[in-house]
Design an enzyme around this catalytic site. Sequence first.
Site, short mmCIF file in Angstrom:
data_model
loop_
_atom_site.label_atom_id
_atom_site.label_comp_id
_atom_site.label_asym_id
_atom_site.label_seq_id
_atom_site.Cartn_x
_atom_site.Cartn_y
_atom_site.Cartn_z
NE ARG A 1 1.19 -8.34 -26.42
CZ ARG A 1 1.55 -7.60 -25.29
NH1 ARG A 1 1.52 -6.38 -25.19
NH2 ARG A 1 1.36 -8.34 -24.03
CB CYS B 1 4.23 -12.51 -18.00
SG CYS B 1 3.93 -11.66 -19.63
CG HIS C 1 0.38 -16.92 -20.50
ND1 HIS C 1 1.30 -15.98 -21.10
CD2 HIS C 1 -0.65 -17.30 -21.38
CE1 HIS C 1 0.72 -15.62 -22.28
NE2 HIS C 1 -0.47 -16.28 -22.42
#
Lengths: 458, 248
Positions: free
Chosen positions: B127, B93, B198
């Site tokens: 997002r 990330c 993740h």
Amino acid sequence: MKLATTLRFYCALWLGKSILLFSRLAGKPGTTLPGAVALKLYPELLARLAGGLPHGAIVVTGTNGKTTTSNLLAEVLQHAGMMLTFNRAGANLVTGITSAFLAASRWDGRNPSQLALLEVDEAAMAKVVPSVKPHTLVITNFFRDQLDRYGELDKTVALVKDTINTYLPHAKLILNADDPLAAQIGANREGVLYYGVAPTDYDITGNSQAREAKFCSFCGHAYDYELYHYGQLGIYTCPGCGFQRPVPDVLADKVQIRGTVGVSFSLGGTAINLQHQGFYSVYNALAAAAAALGMGIGIEHIKAALDGFIPQAGRMEQFLFGAARVTLSLVKNPTGFNEVIRAMVHGEKPLGLMIAINDNAADGRDISWLWDVDFETLADKAEFVICSGSRAEDLAVRLKYAGMETEKLYVVKDLAQALSQLGAKLDAGMSGYVLPTYTALFPTRQLMNAARSKAYAS
Amino acid sequence: MHLKICHLYPDLMDLYGDRGNIISLVQRCRWRGIEVEVGQISLDRQADFRNWDILFLGGGSDREQGLLYEDLCRRRDNLLSAVEDGLPVLGICGGLQLLGKYYQTAAGDRIPGVDILDLWTVAGSKRLIGNVCIQADFLPDAPESGTDKTLVGFENHSGQTFLGKVEPLGRVVKGFGNNGMDGLEGVHYKNVFGTYLHGPLLPKNPYFTDLLLSLALERRWGKSELKVLDDNLELAAHTYMVNRLKQQ
């Protein structure tokens, strides 16, 4: 009010109340749908319904403990003789809050309540607060919770802070002094009442256990902590700019954790004996007490209500399951889960666990938070863990890497099967815990209640 | 044998259960009797990356990434020489973004990165959130695992990353990947692996974890053979998500 507006108001009110009535006839709680439909018809409905109450509105927000805190505060206010509009079911978005007002209002639009007490989700603050305009706002704490819904914690805090500064420049703030993220909102403001916990026997010093707010909100310097109560809650100072934990106006002293009996503390010399487990219960009770004291309510009402309060559904609720005592508790984020673990390992008996992790939208679709839970402290104490819910395998992996032997881990995705395995494995010498995420809580609780009534019947 | 794992900025970059990746590396060493040490290197602490065996850089919020940016730039030359020397690096990330050329904010400002990888990131308007599955052909063949060279994880980023002359980590099977447009996910250069996955990534992708460990052992000790572990739970978590995403 213009005629057209008046018509729309009554149409929305009656439609909302009708849907509520039919939902209840159909056996559903009707906690969000009536508000959602009525707001579509008349977006100013919430502002209209909230406008007329003689004692205005109080809002409770924050990450953890807002449901329990508002339930405790409702108990205190009702003990003091107040009639409330209250979103008791924990439906804390704008639709749920509007539904609570629809339920409390009569068909002519009048609301007999004196005061609205509203639990509001942090992310819904900007939608609710401009309509409701509370005179008092209680903030419990800010922790990482369901990140995929909110983006990051900093943004949540900034959103709440902006909402307060824009819409509530003169409201009274009831803030957790021990949480730097909550306390910083009160800096340079008047009318702030801080609550906090004095040093206790359970505090942690030394290594930082805070996973949030390690750095000062004002200057970015790392905080110095004299002690931690839990998470980032503690007594802190910023060596960079001098910002520090405000002196609490309402202080909990002499905190005693008394196992499954509950927690006690002293509030300005008055002994409070909660029937809740876990250190965090002190903060919930303290936030409610501070809000009540801020409204001029007497300590006798506060003590009576707090002492008499039985934890509500799924918050450290006790069941007898076969021969063993089982505690049911919602888990939804690392800090809350760690506090449940702390309460569990405090007991003497070996532990038998059923943990159910779902990843529906209301649980948070991202389950990486499981890796921030300190399962390592649990590994030696648990005889077995039944891993359930849609992400049972991920939970089992987490527990394996926390040091639990794989022979003690069972993956049983179906909740009913998992519970019956729990019942089969528990004996009277063990403490059982059932720990579901949000969407697993209600089905689990129903199954446990059904098992309990079956046991009574036989 | 022992390995030294460097967790860079653990106090600033630990969003989304990143420490699960460290736990995974450590436990899989211990279960094999390989000694392992984790060093936490944060702002202003000296470190020569060439002396470490694995470097991990996780994700942080914008504010936290801003705090460490200057510190990381000071370490650039040392990091670059370690990378060229074959240091295994995992950047997730924010860790992926910082290794690139720049991050362009919504206002159009370009915050330079450490420029070790030929990639850049542009702030997006929405997002990119959800479970991801990618096909990663660099993973070793392991037909018995049933994972079929897939990696699974969860992504949550607003930055959209684009690759220059550098290979992706894999191709998106389900999810958004680097930018939601070109079907690519992450980056792979020498022994540097960058990704938006993740969840955390390593626990449920044990073959990838073991690849990192093999690369580290090879570089430090000249041998890379790893004892086989019982990965039934890990693979169950992995295949559950692969199958669920296939059905969507």
